[in-house]
Each structure stands twice: as C-alpha cells, then as structure tokens.
Scaffold this motif. Structure first.
Motif, mmCIF file in Angstrom:
data_model
loop_
_atom_site.group_PDB
_atom_site.id
_atom_site.type_symbol
_atom_site.label_atom_id
_atom_site.label_comp_id
_atom_site.label_asym_id
_atom_site.label_seq_id
_atom_site.Cartn_x
_atom_site.Cartn_y
_atom_site.Cartn_z
ATOM 1 N N ILE A 1 25.813 -30.616 -22.541
ATOM 2 C CA ILE A 1 25.953 -30.094 -21.177
ATOM 3 C C ILE A 1 25.869 -28.577 -21.225
ATOM 4 O O ILE A 1 26.567 -27.930 -22.003
ATOM 5 C CB ILE A 1 27.292 -30.530 -20.552
ATOM 6 N N LYS A 2 24.994 -28.023 -20.376
ATOM 7 C CA LYS A 2 24.845 -26.570 -20.334
ATOM 8 C C LYS A 2 25.965 -25.971 -19.503
ATOM 9 O O LYS A 2 26.251 -26.435 -18.405
ATOM 10 C CB LYS A 2 23.495 -26.173 -19.738
ATOM 11 N N LYS A 3 26.579 -24.932 -20.046
ATOM 12 C CA LYS A 3 27.624 -24.229 -19.316
ATOM 13 C C LYS A 3 26.987 -23.252 -18.340
ATOM 14 O O LYS A 3 25.983 -22.626 -18.638
ATOM 15 C CB LYS A 3 28.519 -23.443 -20.287
ATOM 16 N N LYS A 4 27.594 -23.148 -17.154
ATOM 17 C CA LYS A 4 27.085 -22.204 -16.178
ATOM 18 C C LYS A 4 27.443 -20.794 -16.611
ATOM 19 O O LYS A 4 28.562 -20.538 -17.076
ATOM 20 C CB LYS A 4 27.692 -22.470 -14.799
ATOM 21 N N ALA A 5 26.490 -19.883 -16.465
ATOM 22 C CA ALA A 5 26.741 -18.492 -16.819
ATOM 23 C C ALA A 5 27.709 -17.890 -15.819
ATOM 24 O O ALA A 5 27.597 -18.116 -14.610
ATOM 25 C CB ALA A 5 25.441 -17.707 -16.832
ATOM 26 N N ARG A 6 28.647 -17.112 -16.318
ATOM 27 C CA ARG A 6 29.632 -16.482 -15.452
ATOM 28 C C ARG A 6 29.013 -15.274 -14.782
ATOM 29 O O ARG A 6 28.414 -14.424 -15.433
ATOM 30 C CB ARG A 6 30.847 -16.045 -16.267
ATOM 31 N N LEU A 7 29.166 -15.212 -13.466
ATOM 32 C CA LEU A 7 28.674 -14.061 -12.730
ATOM 33 C C LEU A 7 29.778 -13.013 -12.672
ATOM 34 O O LEU A 7 30.897 -13.303 -12.233
ATOM 35 C CB LEU A 7 28.279 -14.464 -11.300
ATOM 36 N N ALA A 8 29.464 -11.809 -13.132
ATOM 37 C CA ALA A 8 30.449 -10.743 -13.121
ATOM 38 C C ALA A 8 30.744 -10.344 -11.683
ATOM 39 O O ALA A 8 29.835 -10.198 -10.870
ATOM 40 C CB ALA A 8 29.936 -9.550 -13.902
ATOM 41 N N SER A 9 31.998 -10.177 -11.358
ATOM 42 C CA SER A 9 32.369 -9.792 -10.007
ATOM 43 C C SER A 9 33.102 -8.456 -10.037
ATOM 44 O O SER A 9 33.696 -8.083 -11.041
ATOM 45 C CB SER A 9 33.249 -10.855 -9.367
ATOM 46 N N LYS A 10 33.033 -7.759 -8.926
ATOM 47 C CA LYS A 10 33.711 -6.478 -8.815
ATOM 48 C C LYS A 10 35.056 -6.689 -8.149
ATOM 49 O O LYS A 10 35.201 -7.572 -7.310
ATOM 50 C CB LYS A 10 32.858 -5.509 -7.985
ATOM 51 N N PRO A 11 36.046 -5.856 -8.509
ATOM 52 C CA PRO A 11 37.343 -6.004 -7.854
ATOM 53 C C PRO A 11 37.251 -5.652 -6.370
ATOM 54 O O PRO A 11 36.510 -4.743 -5.987
ATOM 55 C CB PRO A 11 38.241 -5.021 -8.603
ATOM 56 N N THR A 12 37.999 -6.355 -5.557
ATOM 57 C CA THR A 12 37.972 -6.110 -4.115
ATOM 58 C C THR A 12 38.736 -4.826 -3.784
ATOM 59 O O THR A 12 39.504 -4.319 -4.602
ATOM 60 C CB THR A 12 38.619 -7.283 -3.357
ATOM 61 N N LYS A 13 38.521 -4.340 -2.589
ATOM 62 C CA LYS A 13 39.195 -3.119 -2.137
ATOM 63 C C LYS A 13 40.706 -3.328 -2.113
ATOM 64 O O LYS A 13 41.475 -2.463 -2.534
ATOM 65 C CB LYS A 13 38.685 -2.736 -0.743
ATOM 66 N N ALA A 14 41.141 -4.495 -1.650
ATOM 67 C CA ALA A 14 42.567 -4.800 -1.585
ATOM 68 C C ALA A 14 43.192 -4.829 -2.972
ATOM 69 O O ALA A 14 44.299 -4.322 -3.175
ATOM 70 C CB ALA A 14 42.777 -6.136 -0.880
#
Length: 132
Positions: free
Chosen positions: A94-107
């Motif tokens: 099973i192929k693992k989904k690549a993690r999408l890097a996210s930016k921290p929110t303003k809050a």
C-alpha cells in the motif's frame, strides 16, 4: 489484493502452550516460508518494495518467515500463517500518501507569541528589584 498462498512452503514442529499431553505428540506449530525473489505472483518493482519494507522478517536466503502456534490444530495454525503473510505483503504494497506541508495559522502564531509573553512576565516577576 494479492493472494500468495499457492507459493508458501509449510514446515511443522511441536509447539508449547495449551494442549496437555497432545502438545508432546502432535506437530501443531506451523512455519510458513515464502521466497520473495522467486515469486511469480509479484512483479520486480513490488519485490523491491517488499524487500525494503519487510527486511526484518526476511532471512538471508530471501524467505519471508512467519510462524503460528496459537491454535491447537495444525490446520488452524496453517490458516493463520497464510492470513499473516498475505496481510504483511498487502500492507507493505500500500502506497502511503505524501504529507503536504502546512503553514501555521494566524491564530496559532498569535497564541504562541502570547504564551511567550506570559512566560517572560513570569520570569521577570521572579527577579529581585534593586532599589537605589
């Protein structure tokens, strides 16, 4: 879903555990061996993936080893071995989904800065005041 039960080589031995006198007489422990490199069911790319992901369970001869001695009958242990090997192989492919890097929110940024300010204030309040 790949089923490799036709390529598994079985070996039996005496097992410990439940069974009383039966344990000393009957070979209920089942060991299943599957040659990853010589398999006709999986292709070359899948073989490479399997050898990388299951390297801890593959011996130096290239066999994936799984054994079971949980059940009291040889047939039940054989079924467990087949299920375990099929599950290992299918989960490894099973192929693992690549993690999408996210930016921290303003809050979250504001919350972090606020906690830093509170921490700083706490430390400042601990210091002694020097009066001249």
């Amino acid at each position: 879903m790949i089923d490799i039960s036709s390529e598994i080589i079985f070996k039996t031995a005496r097992s410990g555990g439940k069974g009383g006198q039966n344990v000393n007489k009957v070979e209920t422990m089942v060991e299943g061996r599957w040659s990853v490199g010589e398999s006709a069911i999986v292709n070359d790319n899948q073989k490479i993936i399997l050898q990388e992901k299951l390297y801890a369970k593959i011996n130096k001869d290239g066999y994936l080893l799984v054994k079971s001695q949980v059940a009291r009958t040889q047939l039940a242990n054989k079924d467990l071995v087949v299920d375990k090997i099929n599950c290992l192989v299918n989960n490894a492919l099973i192929k693992k989904k690549a993690r999408l890097a996210s930016k921290p929110t303003k809050a979250s940024k504001e919350k972090r800065l606020e906690s830093k300010k509170l921490h700083s204030l706490r430390k400042q309040n601990r210091s002694k005041f020097n009066e001249f």
